[in-house]
Enzyme design. Structure first.
Site, PDB file in Angstrom:
ATOM      1  N   CYS A 145      -3.066  -2.251  15.626  1.00 51.37           N
ATOM      2  CA  CYS A 145      -4.013  -1.128  15.717  1.00 51.37           C
ATOM      3  C   CYS A 145      -4.622  -1.005  17.117  1.00 51.37           C
ATOM      4  O   CYS A 145      -4.763  -1.996  17.824  1.00 51.37           O
ATOM      5  CB  CYS A 145      -5.150  -1.340  14.743  1.00 51.37           C
ATOM      6  SG  CYS A 145      -4.620  -1.509  13.042  1.00 51.37           S
ATOM      7  N   LYS A 184       3.248  -5.138  19.768  1.00 56.48           N
ATOM      8  CA  LYS A 184       3.204  -5.874  21.032  1.00 56.48           C
ATOM      9  C   LYS A 184       2.328  -7.105  20.906  1.00 56.48           C
ATOM     10  O   LYS A 184       2.627  -8.164  21.441  1.00 56.48           O
ATOM     11  CB  LYS A 184       2.667  -4.941  22.130  1.00 56.48           C
ATOM     12  CG  LYS A 184       2.587  -5.582  23.500  1.00 56.48           C
ATOM     13  CD  LYS A 184       3.972  -5.780  24.067  1.00 56.48           C
ATOM     14  CE  LYS A 184       3.982  -6.581  25.346  1.00 56.48           C
ATOM     15  NZ  LYS A 184       5.317  -7.157  25.579  1.00 56.48           N
TER      16      LYS A 184
END
Ligand code: G6P
Length: 610
Positions: free
Chosen positions: A2, A605
Site C-alpha cells: 500500500c 517492492k
C-alpha cells in the site's frame, strides 16, 4: 504494498495526489483512491479497482477539486480488491482515512463498533479505524485528540492519514510499524509513505519516528511522540537527483537500473576504499572495536537480500575465517536459536521496511547478540534507525520490483564489510590489496557485460515458449543462480529453479529434456572443471545449455551448448559481475513475453506486512 499520499495546500491538490500515486505504483497495488475536501466543505471520494490511470479517468470525468486531500494505493490484505474495499474509507460523510499496515485486533473492534450501531461497507481493517476515530471525535471534538485516543486501542502496524470535514485546514497522521514521511513545502505540506511520491513538490523531508502523531497544517507541523511529549524531527534534503524516479531514455525502470550499476557500485565504494585498502572508519567510529570482538555472524534477510547474504557467507568464512549463518527473516523470527557469544546480527534490506526483517531485528536486540549491523539502501528507514551500525548501499531509489542495482550494491557493501572483518582475523595485507584492486575493477567489468546486451537479447528468444528452466552454479555462484532464477520467475512467470550444480544428479536431472533450458554461471574459479562434468550430464540428456563463462574457462559453443563469454573476473568479485547477464536475460525474456516488467503480478517492492 500500500501507498499513502496527502497534501495540505492553498492550491488544488488533486493533481499532486494523483502524481504521488503514480510514483508509488512500483510498490505493487490492486486499487487506488483519493478523497479531497471541496470548497463547500464536503468530502469528495473516488475509488477504482486496477491502475491509477483508471482513477485518473474517473477524476477526469468527475473532478475532485480541493486544497486538502488524502490518497492511497491498496494491496489487498483484508478482503478482495474491490471498489468498496479500496481506500480512503469513511465514517459517515465527514471523516476519511487512508491506512497502510494491518490492525491485528480489528475483528474485536469491529464487533464492538457494530454493537454500538456503526455500519460497515467493506471487509477491511481500515474501516474499523475510521469508525473508531469518529467515535472519539464525538466526545473530543478535535481530530488530533480523537486520533490519539483511537490509536490507543489499536494493536498491529499502521501508518494513518485522517481528514475531517469540520477541520478543513489540517491532516492528522501517525505511524507505528509502517513508514510515513512529511514533505515540507513553503506554505504547504505533504505526507507520503515514500519520499519518491513527493519529489515533484518538495525535496525536504521529515521522517516520523515510531509512535509519533503529527498535526499537519499549511504553515505548521506539530508532532507528539509516543509519550505525548512535543517532538522535533530533523528536516533532511532528498539526496538523489530529481530524475531518480524517471525512466529517462529507458523503456523500463528495470533496464535503467541494470544500466546504472557501474555508476552506483562505484558510489557504494566511495569513501570506503583507498586504491589498496578498506577504510574501516568509514563503516562507523565504533566499527573497529566491534569487528575485533566478533566471533560469529548471523545474517537475516528476505528475497533478493537473502541471496546477497548467502554470497556474503562464502566471503566471510573464506576471507575472515569467521563462522557465518544465513536465514530468511520469516523463519528466523519464529524459531528458537542458539546464540553463540559475540555474534554480530547482520540485517540486509533494500527498503529497510520489510516487516519480517524488522521483526527479526527487534527480537535479536533483546536476545544477546553483540550488536546489530544493517546493510540498507534507504536512509531514514526503520532498519537504519534501529540498528547499532549501518552500511548504506547508496544505490539510489530502485523502482523496478525486480531487484537489480540494489543486489549488486549490497554485494559490494558486504564485501567491503567482509574485508574489514577479515583484517581483524588474519587476512594478509597482500590479500586485502588484491581484493580491493579486484573490487575497483568491478564497475568496468559490469559495463563490459552490459555491452553484451544485444547478444543476450538474442539468447532470450530460446526461453519465450518454455514453461520451466533450471539454473546451476557452484560455490558462491550458487546464490547467483538462485538470484537468476528468482529474476526470471518474477518477471516472466516461467518456472525457474536453482540448484548447486553438484546436486544435479540427486534429483533435478530427472527433469532435464529439450524443453528445459539449463542456465549456468561458470567463472574461471577452482570449481569450473567440476562444473564442466555437470554440463556434460545435462547435455547427455538432451538438455539445452546456456552458459555464462569466463573467456578463459575453455567452455565452447557447440551442439546443445550456447556460451556467452564474460570478461575475466577475480573469483571473489565474480558473483557481482555474473549477476548482471542473468538480469539482462530475464529482462529480455519478460519483454518478449509482454509481461509487466516493472510491476509483476502479485508482487510488491517492499513487503511491509507479515
Ligand atoms: C520483496 C521485493 C524483493 C525484495 C524483498 C526483500 O519481495 O519484491 O525484491 O528482495 O521484498 O526486500 P528488502 O527491501 O528487505 O530488501
Amino acid at each position: 504494498m500500500c501507498g499513502i499520499v496527502g497534501a495540505v495546500s492553498q492550491r488544488d491538490v488533486e493533481g499532486i495526489l494523483l502524481e504521488g500515486l503514480r510514483r508509488l505504483e512500483y510498490r505493487g497495488y490492486d486499487s487506488a483512491g483519493l478523497a479531497t475536501l471541496n470548497g463547500e466543505g464536503n468530502i469528495h471520494r473516488a475509488r477504482e479497482v486496477g491502475k491509477v490511470a483508471a482513477l485518473a479517468d474517473a477524476l477526469a470525468a468527475q473532478p475532485s477539486p480541493g486544497t486538502i486531500g488524502i490518497a492511497h494505493t491498496r494491496w489487498a490484505t483484508h478482503g478482495e480488491p474491490s471498489q468498496s474495499n479500496a481506500h480512503p474509507h469513511m465514517s459517515g460523510e465527514r471523516l476519511a482515512i487512508v491506512h497502510n499496515g494491518i490492525i491485528e485486533n480489528y475483528q474485536e473492534l469491529r464487533d464492538q463498533l457494530r454493537a454500538e450501531g456503526y455500519q460497515f461497507t467493506s471487509q477491511t481493517d481500515t474501516e474499523v479505524v475510521a469508525h473508531l476515530i469518529e467515535k472519539f471525535y464525538r466526545t473530543e471534538q478535535d481530530l488530533f485528540k480523537a486520533v490519539t485516543a483511537a490509536i490507543g486501542q489499536l494493536r498491529g502496524a499502521y501508518a494513518l492519514a485522517v481528514l475531517h470535514a469540520d477541520e478543513p485546514d489540517r491532516l492528522v497522521v501517525c505511524r507505528e510499524g509502517s513508514p510515513l514521511v512529511i514533505g515540507v513545502g513553503i506554505g504547504e505540506n505533504f505526507i507520503a509513505s515514500d519520499q519518491l511520491a513527493l519529489l515533484p513538490v518538495t525535496d525536504r523531508f521529515m521522517v516520523l519516528e515510531e509512535g509519533d502523531i503529527a498535526d499537519i497544517r499549511r504553515d505548521q507541523i506539530s508532532i507528539l511522540d509516543r509519550n505525548g511529549e512535543p517532538a522535533e524531527r530533523d528536516v533532511n534534503r532528498f539526496e538523489h537527483g530529481q530524475d531518480a524516479a524517471d525512466k529517462g531514455e529507458y523503456r523500463h525502470f528495470m533496464l535503467k537500473e541494470i544500466h546504472e550499476q557501474p555508476a552506483v557500485i562505484k558510489t557504494t565504494m566511495e569513501g570506503r576504499l583507498t586504491d589498496s585498502h578498506v577504510l574501516e572508519q568509514a563503516l562507523g567510529t565504533e566499527a573497529g572495536k566491534l569487528l575485533e570482538d566478533v566471533r560469529h555472524v548471523q545474517i537475516i534477510a528476505c528475497g533478493t537480500s537473502y541471496h546477497a547474504g548467502m554470497v556474503a557467507r562464502y566471503w566471510i568464512e573464506e576471507l575472515a575465517g569467521v563462522p557465518c549463518s544465513v536465514e530468511v527473516a520469516s523463519e528466523f523470527r519464529y524459531r528458537k536459536h542458539v546464540i553463540q557469544k559475540d555474534t554480530l546480527f547482520l540485517c540486509i534490506s533494500q527498503s529497510g521496511e520489510t516487516a519480517d526483517t524488522l521483526a527479526a531485528l527487534r527480537q535479536a536486540k533483546k536476545s544477546g547478540f553483540r550488536a546489530a549491523l544493517a546493510v540498507c539502501n534507504v536512509p531514514g528507514s526503520s532498519l537504519v534507525r534501529e540498528s547499532d551500525l549501518v552500511i548504506m548501499t547508496h544505490a539510489g531509489p530502485e523502482i523496478g520490483v525486480a531487484s537489480t542495482k540494489a543486489f549488486t550494491t549490497q554485494l559490494t557493501a558486504l564485501l567491503i564489510f567482509t574485508l574489514a572483518l577479515a583484517r581483524h582475523n588474519g587476512l594478509t595485507e597482500e590479500k586485502e590489496v588484491e581484493i580491493v584492486q579486484a573490487l575497483r575493477q568491478v564497475p568496468g567489468q559490469v559495463a563490459e557485460v552490459l555491452a553484451l546486451d544485444a547478444d543476450i537479447q538474442q539468447l532470450s528468444e530460446a526461453f519465450v515458449d518454455k514453461n520451466h528452466s533450471l539454473f546451476l552454479g557452484r560455490g558462491s555462484q550458487y546464490p547467483v543462480a538462485l538470484e537468476g532464477a528468482l529474476r526470471l520467475k518474477e518477471i516472466s512467470y516461467i518456472h525457474a529453479e536453482a540448484y548447486p550444480a553438484g546436486e544435479l544428479k540427486h534429483g533435478p536431472l530427472a527433469l532435464v529434456d529439450s524443453e528445459m533450458p539449463v542456465v549456468t554461471v561458470a567463472p574461471n574459479n577452482d570449481l569450473v572443471e567440476k562444473l564442466k562434468s555437470n554440463l556434460e550430464e545435462v547435455r547427455a540428456r538432451g538438455g539445452e545449455l546456456f552458459v555464462f563463462a569466463d573467456r578463459e574457462a575453455n567452455v565452447k559453443t557447440e551442439d546443445g551448448i550456447h556460451v556467452m563469454q564474460i570478461p575475466p573476473v577475480h573469483p571473489i568479485t565474480a558473483p557481482i559481475v555474473y549477476t548482471v547477464p542473468l538480469q539482462l536475460l530475464s529482462y529480455h525474456v519478460a519483454v518478449l513475453k509482454g509481461t509487466d516488467v516493472d510491476q509483476p503480478r502479485n508482487l510488491a517492492k517492499s513487503v511491509t506486512v507479515e
